[in-house]
Design a protein around this motif. Structure first.
Motif, PDB file in Angstrom:
ATOM      1  N   ALA A 153       0.805  -1.219   0.000  1.00  0.00           N
ATOM      2  CA  ALA A 153       0.000   0.000   0.000  1.00  0.00           C
ATOM      3  C   ALA A 153       0.835   1.265   0.000  1.00  0.00           C
ATOM      4  O   ALA A 153       0.361   2.331  -0.382  1.00  0.00           O
ATOM      5  CB  ALA A 153      -0.942   0.009   1.200  1.00  0.00           C
ATOM      6  N   GLY A 154       2.084   1.172   0.416  1.00  0.00           N
ATOM      7  CA  GLY A 154       2.880   2.389   0.508  1.00  0.00           C
ATOM      8  C   GLY A 154       2.247   3.368   1.495  1.00  0.00           C
ATOM      9  O   GLY A 154       1.692   2.985   2.530  1.00  0.00           O
ATOM     10  N   THR A 155       2.326   4.653   1.158  1.00  0.00           N
ATOM     11  CA  THR A 155       1.727   5.689   1.996  1.00  0.00           C
ATOM     12  C   THR A 155       0.488   6.210   1.302  1.00  0.00           C
ATOM     13  O   THR A 155       0.573   6.834   0.243  1.00  0.00           O
ATOM     14  CB  THR A 155       2.713   6.842   2.241  1.00  0.00           C
ATOM     15  OG1 THR A 155       3.901   6.314   2.849  1.00  0.00           O
ATOM     16  CG2 THR A 155       2.095   7.892   3.146  1.00  0.00           C
ATOM     17  N   LEU A 156      -0.658   5.932   1.890  1.00  0.00           N
ATOM     18  CA  LEU A 156      -1.918   6.367   1.310  1.00  0.00           C
ATOM     19  C   LEU A 156      -2.419   7.623   2.012  1.00  0.00           C
ATOM     20  O   LEU A 156      -2.277   7.759   3.238  1.00  0.00           O
ATOM     21  CB  LEU A 156      -2.977   5.270   1.435  1.00  0.00           C
ATOM     22  CG  LEU A 156      -2.727   3.970   0.662  1.00  0.00           C
ATOM     23  CD1 LEU A 156      -3.830   2.963   0.953  1.00  0.00           C
ATOM     24  CD2 LEU A 156      -2.648   4.242  -0.835  1.00  0.00           C
ATOM     25  N   PRO A 157      -3.016   8.548   1.255  1.00  0.00           N
ATOM     26  CA  PRO A 157      -3.639   9.707   1.904  1.00  0.00           C
ATOM     27  C   PRO A 157      -4.933   9.297   2.592  1.00  0.00           C
ATOM     28  O   PRO A 157      -5.367   8.149   2.501  1.00  0.00           O
ATOM     29  CB  PRO A 157      -3.896  10.655   0.727  1.00  0.00           C
ATOM     30  CG  PRO A 157      -4.099   9.746  -0.440  1.00  0.00           C
ATOM     31  CD  PRO A 157      -3.172   8.577  -0.209  1.00  0.00           C
ATOM     32  N   VAL A 158      -5.543  10.238   3.264  1.00  0.00           N
ATOM     33  CA  VAL A 158      -6.851   9.982   3.867  1.00  0.00           C
ATOM     34  C   VAL A 158      -7.869   9.854   2.740  1.00  0.00           C
ATOM     35  O   VAL A 158      -8.088  10.795   1.977  1.00  0.00           O
ATOM     36  CB  VAL A 158      -7.248  11.119   4.829  1.00  0.00           C
ATOM     37  CG1 VAL A 158      -8.627  10.851   5.405  1.00  0.00           C
ATOM     38  CG2 VAL A 158      -6.223  11.244   5.944  1.00  0.00           C
ATOM     39  N   LEU A 159      -8.459   8.664   2.630  1.00  0.00           N
ATOM     40  CA  LEU A 159      -9.359   8.387   1.518  1.00  0.00           C
ATOM     41  C   LEU A 159     -10.805   8.703   1.902  1.00  0.00           C
ATOM     42  O   LEU A 159     -11.194   8.533   3.066  1.00  0.00           O
ATOM     43  CB  LEU A 159      -9.256   6.916   1.112  1.00  0.00           C
ATOM     44  CG  LEU A 159      -7.875   6.432   0.668  1.00  0.00           C
ATOM     45  CD1 LEU A 159      -7.902   4.928   0.430  1.00  0.00           C
ATOM     46  CD2 LEU A 159      -7.439   7.160  -0.594  1.00  0.00           C
ATOM     47  N   PRO A 160     -11.593   9.140   0.939  1.00  0.00           N
ATOM     48  CA  PRO A 160     -13.025   9.296   1.196  1.00  0.00           C
ATOM     49  C   PRO A 160     -13.631   7.965   1.620  1.00  0.00           C
ATOM     50  O   PRO A 160     -13.216   6.893   1.156  1.00  0.00           O
ATOM     51  CB  PRO A 160     -13.587   9.779  -0.141  1.00  0.00           C
ATOM     52  CG  PRO A 160     -12.418  10.376  -0.852  1.00  0.00           C
ATOM     53  CD  PRO A 160     -11.226   9.582  -0.416  1.00  0.00           C
ATOM     54  N   SER A 161     -14.627   8.023   2.471  1.00  0.00           N
ATOM     55  CA  SER A 161     -15.227   6.806   3.012  1.00  0.00           C
ATOM     56  C   SER A 161     -15.784   5.920   1.906  1.00  0.00           C
ATOM     57  O   SER A 161     -15.605   4.699   1.934  1.00  0.00           O
ATOM     58  CB  SER A 161     -16.338   7.179   4.003  1.00  0.00           C
ATOM     59  OG  SER A 161     -16.981   6.020   4.488  1.00  0.00           O
ATOM     60  N   ALA A 162     -16.463   6.545   0.894  1.00  0.00           N
ATOM     61  CA  ALA A 162     -17.059   5.751  -0.177  1.00  0.00           C
ATOM     62  C   ALA A 162     -15.985   5.045  -0.997  1.00  0.00           C
ATOM     63  O   ALA A 162     -16.134   3.881  -1.374  1.00  0.00           O
ATOM     64  CB  ALA A 162     -17.909   6.651  -1.078  1.00  0.00           C
ATOM     65  N   VAL A 163     -14.864   5.735  -1.266  1.00  0.00           N
ATOM     66  CA  VAL A 163     -13.774   5.133  -2.036  1.00  0.00           C
ATOM     67  C   VAL A 163     -13.123   4.003  -1.238  1.00  0.00           C
ATOM     68  O   VAL A 163     -12.810   2.930  -1.786  1.00  0.00           O
ATOM     69  CB  VAL A 163     -12.745   6.207  -2.420  1.00  0.00           C
ATOM     70  CG1 VAL A 163     -11.539   5.576  -3.106  1.00  0.00           C
ATOM     71  CG2 VAL A 163     -13.381   7.258  -3.322  1.00  0.00           C
ATOM     72  N   GLU A 164     -12.894   4.226   0.036  1.00  0.00           N
ATOM     73  CA  GLU A 164     -12.260   3.211   0.881  1.00  0.00           C
ATOM     74  C   GLU A 164     -13.116   1.950   0.965  1.00  0.00           C
ATOM     75  O   GLU A 164     -12.619   0.822   0.835  1.00  0.00           O
ATOM     76  CB  GLU A 164     -12.028   3.800   2.276  1.00  0.00           C
ATOM     77  CG  GLU A 164     -11.170   2.931   3.177  1.00  0.00           C
ATOM     78  CD  GLU A 164     -10.922   3.612   4.516  1.00  0.00           C
ATOM     79  OE1 GLU A 164      -9.774   3.606   4.977  1.00  0.00           O
ATOM     80  OE2 GLU A 164     -11.896   4.138   5.099  1.00  0.00           O
ATOM     81  N   THR A 165     -14.419   2.150   1.138  1.00  0.00           N
ATOM     82  CA  THR A 165     -15.320   0.994   1.230  1.00  0.00           C
ATOM     83  C   THR A 165     -15.373   0.237  -0.095  1.00  0.00           C
ATOM     84  O   THR A 165     -15.322  -1.002  -0.121  1.00  0.00           O
ATOM     85  CB  THR A 165     -16.725   1.464   1.623  1.00  0.00           C
ATOM     86  OG1 THR A 165     -16.660   2.156   2.871  1.00  0.00           O
ATOM     87  CG2 THR A 165     -17.673   0.291   1.742  1.00  0.00           C
ATOM     88  N   ALA A 166     -15.465   0.976  -1.210  1.00  0.00           N
ATOM     89  CA  ALA A 166     -15.524   0.316  -2.513  1.00  0.00           C
ATOM     90  C   ALA A 166     -14.241  -0.450  -2.790  1.00  0.00           C
ATOM     91  O   ALA A 166     -14.272  -1.586  -3.300  1.00  0.00           O
ATOM     92  CB  ALA A 166     -15.769   1.359  -3.615  1.00  0.00           C
ATOM     93  N   ALA A 167     -13.068   0.133  -2.483  1.00  0.00           N
ATOM     94  CA  ALA A 167     -11.799  -0.560  -2.705  1.00  0.00           C
ATOM     95  C   ALA A 167     -11.723  -1.829  -1.855  1.00  0.00           C
ATOM     96  O   ALA A 167     -11.251  -2.882  -2.328  1.00  0.00           O
ATOM     97  CB  ALA A 167     -10.639   0.372  -2.379  1.00  0.00           C
TER      98      ALA A 167
END
Length: 680
Positions: A577-591
């Motif tokens: 994953a490396g360094t990920l930024p703070v992701l939107p909740s919808a994007v995080e859930t979909a991923a």
């Protein structure tokens, strides 16, 4: 060029020049004449020189003479201009014939032949004096063949024979002593005039193509206007006023003949308009200057008339003040009037091609509001076609069947030059703008630069409209998904948890009533209630997990590792994953859902033992890759529920999900999810 045209063009040109020479000679003779012959030749019987002088009163006869000479110049200028336009590059007998007729009608239909006959006399003067009748008799048969030179309808050939016999008939009736305005002359002419009008309307409605209708519309309108004028004169007291030898009759004649000559000038002018506006005969752009100076000539005529009236009332005792005032007026106003006339003629002939910034500004103003892409295309086609005076314009979108054309519903013209300008946004081609010029009207470098600028501006508007549509559809999908989720929860709670909890309550109530009578049975019943309660708790946890996986509290990478560790057959799952930024909740859930679904499919259906998950984020999107070492997906296999679910989750966010065979064996799942919330 046909042999008839090769021989006829020099002959026609010579006849046109002869008409122009006769007209100029007549004007000079009328201006130098001691008698007010131009006025008397225009007025109807029983006007005489003595009656004219008595009726004029304080109005100077030279001024009246100049006014009526200027009236003669209106149809003459229109007829000669139209004739020269037709003869330029004439390649058919019809164009030669039409040029001669228009020149003859424009120059010889008024008072000039009468002036020449009165001043010169003899056989030459008599011959010229008969030309007005020939001019009128020759004009109307043109309606049977305009604009393509073919005689329509077929019976019009008999009407043409009648027109040929009409002039000798008039001469015979006049020789026999009949009244020139009596029934003996007018009755035979009425059917012929009516047949010419009918032929023009018949051709317009039943034979002409849409382009030919546009070409002949003005000619038909001018003829109908002339017929209406004649009916008004004949059926109202105006005719009696024109014959009244008095100041009132002279004033009526001054106004009425102004209207008459303007209408007569409209007939050849309408032919010229058809040539200019619709490029009927591929005329070159030099006619622009002709129109400009024609407008200036009209302004001079009006100024002359105004100074005539002013001189009559204010400068009665000084004949030099009027011409001096006219010279000063024309000297001061010539350049402003010429500039305005040039702009007006340029717009008439070329549209707004010489005003590129104004055209761009107008289009930008119309595109300020966010419109659907199809309306943007329609607005672009209309603006381009109207502003640049093009025959046809159409705008299309790449990968779409939407075509916006102007004029609406018209097919692409077969004649004219076609050019296509791309509709682009940031090097991305969104569509194309097709323009078709009229025959003989080629685009200049400045025109192409203007069209390219309009296309670029429209491309940005189309991209904005497309993004707006995508956003609207995304919101609609989100709302629909939320409503579907609510209905699913309602169904699960109503059909699952509701009856189960009601059953638990009933069984607990039964166990309470059995404690004293049968403690053993009550204990067994309560044990069953406890097991059922545990199942209810698991169902509630499943509902909560469906709303938002609790594993994501650990982070996306850790959640994928934790959930993958419970999958059978997968000996190891590597998450990079490396360094990920703070992701939107919808994007995080979909991923998370896409990754777990891909790993589950690899373990269950592809017999995979190892898998690798990659997560990479940029400023705009999150890229998820899942690669396994299974046997892959067979070629041609239909997409199952799991694959459709992954694609739907990506589509809901405006992203994409692709499942392909990995070059090293196995399957590769690549999902691209836009970080829209992160961008905001």
């Amino acid at each position: 060029m046909t042999p008839a045209a090769r021989f006829g063009r020099p002959v026609a040109l010579a006849l046109v020049v002869l008409c122009a020479v006769l007209f100029v000679a007549g004007v000079l003779l009328g201006a130098a004449s001691a008698r007010p012959e131009p006025v008397l030749s225009t007025l109807t019987d029983p006007w005489t020189e003595e009656g004219l002088r008595a009726s004029a009163g304080e109005v100077s006869l030279p001024w009246l003479q100049g006014y009526f000479l200027i009236l003669q110049c209106l149809p003459a200028a229109a007829g000669l201009a139209a004739a020269l336009l037709l003869l330029r590059g004439a390649d058919s007998w019809f164009r030669c014939y039409a040029a001669v007729i228009l020149a003859l009608f424009g120059t010889m239909n008024g008072a000039i032949p009468g002036v020449i006959d009165s001043e010169l006399g003899g056989w030459f003067g008599n011959a010229v004096g008969a030309l007005p009748g020939l001019a009128w008799v020759s004009l109307f048969p043109l309606m049977y063949v305009f604009p393509d030179g073919r005689v329509r309808p077929r019976w019009a050939r008999w009407a043409l024979a009648g027109w040929v016999a009409l002039l000798p008939y008039f001469a015979l009736v006049s020789w026999l002593g009949f009244d020139p305005t009596g029934p003996a002359q007018t009755l035979p002419a009425i059917p012929l005039f009516g047949s010419a009008a009918y032929a023009a309307v018949y051709r317009y409605r039943n034979i002409s193509s849409p382009e030919q209708r546009a070409q002949t519309r003005g000619v038909v309108a001018a003829l109908l206007l002339w017929f209406g004028y004649v009916l008004v004169i004949l059926q109202t007291p105006v005719l009696d006023l024109l014959r009244e030898v008095s100041g009132r009759g002279l004033a009526t004649s001054v106004v009425t003949y102004l209207v008459s000559y303007v209408i007569v000038a409209l007939i050849p002018a309408s032919v010229a308009v058809g040539i200019l506006r619709y490029r009927l005969y591929d005329v070159d752009v030099w006619v622009n200057r002709t129109l400009v100076y024609g407008v200036l000539a009209g302004v001079v005529a009006v100024a002359y008339a105004l100074v005539t009236v002013a001189g009559t009332w204010w400068w009665r005792d000084n004949e030099l003040i009027g011409p001096m005032a006219l010279a000063v007026l024309l000297g001061v106003g010539f350049q402003p009037v010429r500039s305005r006339a040039q702009r007006a003629v340029d717009r008439f002939v070329y549209g707004r091609r010489k005003e590129p910034y104004a055209v761009l500004t107008d289009l930008g103003r119309q595109l300020e509001s966010v419109l659907p892409p199809d309306q943007v295309l329609e607005m672009l086609a209309r603006q381009v076609c109207v502003a640049l005076k093009l025959s046809y314009a159409a705008a299309t979108l790449t990968g779409s069947s939407v075509v916006a054309s102007w004029p609406p519903g018209q097919p692409v013209p077969s004649l004219g030059r076609r050019e296509v300008f791309p509709l682009c946004w940031q090097e991305q081609r969104l569509g194309g703008l097709l323009v078709v010029t009229a025959p003989g009207d080629d685009l200049t470098a400045a025109d192409r630069e203007l069209l390219a600028g309009l296309a670029r501006q429209a491309g940005a508007a189309i991209q904005a409209a497309t993004l707006n549509d995508d956003l609207r559809r995304s919101r609609e999908r989100i709302l629909a998904a939320r409503e579907d989720e609510r209905r699913r929860l309602q169904r699960d709670l109503h059909d699952g948890l509701g009856p189960t909890l009601a059953s638990l309550y009933q069984r607990v109530d039964v166990a309470r009533s059995m404690i004293e009578k049968d403690p053993g049975a009550a204990e067994k019943l309560l044990a069953a209630v406890g097991e059922q309660t545990r199942l209810v708790i698991d169902e509630i946890r499943a509902l909560v997990r469906a709303l938002h996986p609790p594993e994501l509290e650990l982070g996306l990478a850790a959640a994928i590792e934790a959930s993958a560790s419970h999958l059978p057959n997968l000996a190891g799952v590597e998450v990079d994953a490396g360094t990920l930024p703070v992701l939107p909740s919808a994007v995080e859930t979909a991923a998370y859902r896409i990754a777990i679904e891909a790993l589950t499919n690899a373990a269950r259906h592809a017999s995979a033992t190892r898998a690798a998950v990659g997560l990479a984020a940029s400023d705009r999107e999150l890229i998820l890759t899942v690669v396994d070492d299974g046997h892959g997906i067979p070629a041609g296999a239909p997409a199952g529920t799991g694959l459709r679910s992954m694609r739907e989750r990506a589509d809901e966010l405006g992203g994409s999900c692709e499942v392909t065979a990995d070059p090293g064996g196995g399957t590769r799942v690549t999902a691209v999810l836009p970080l829209r919330e992160g961008e905001a």
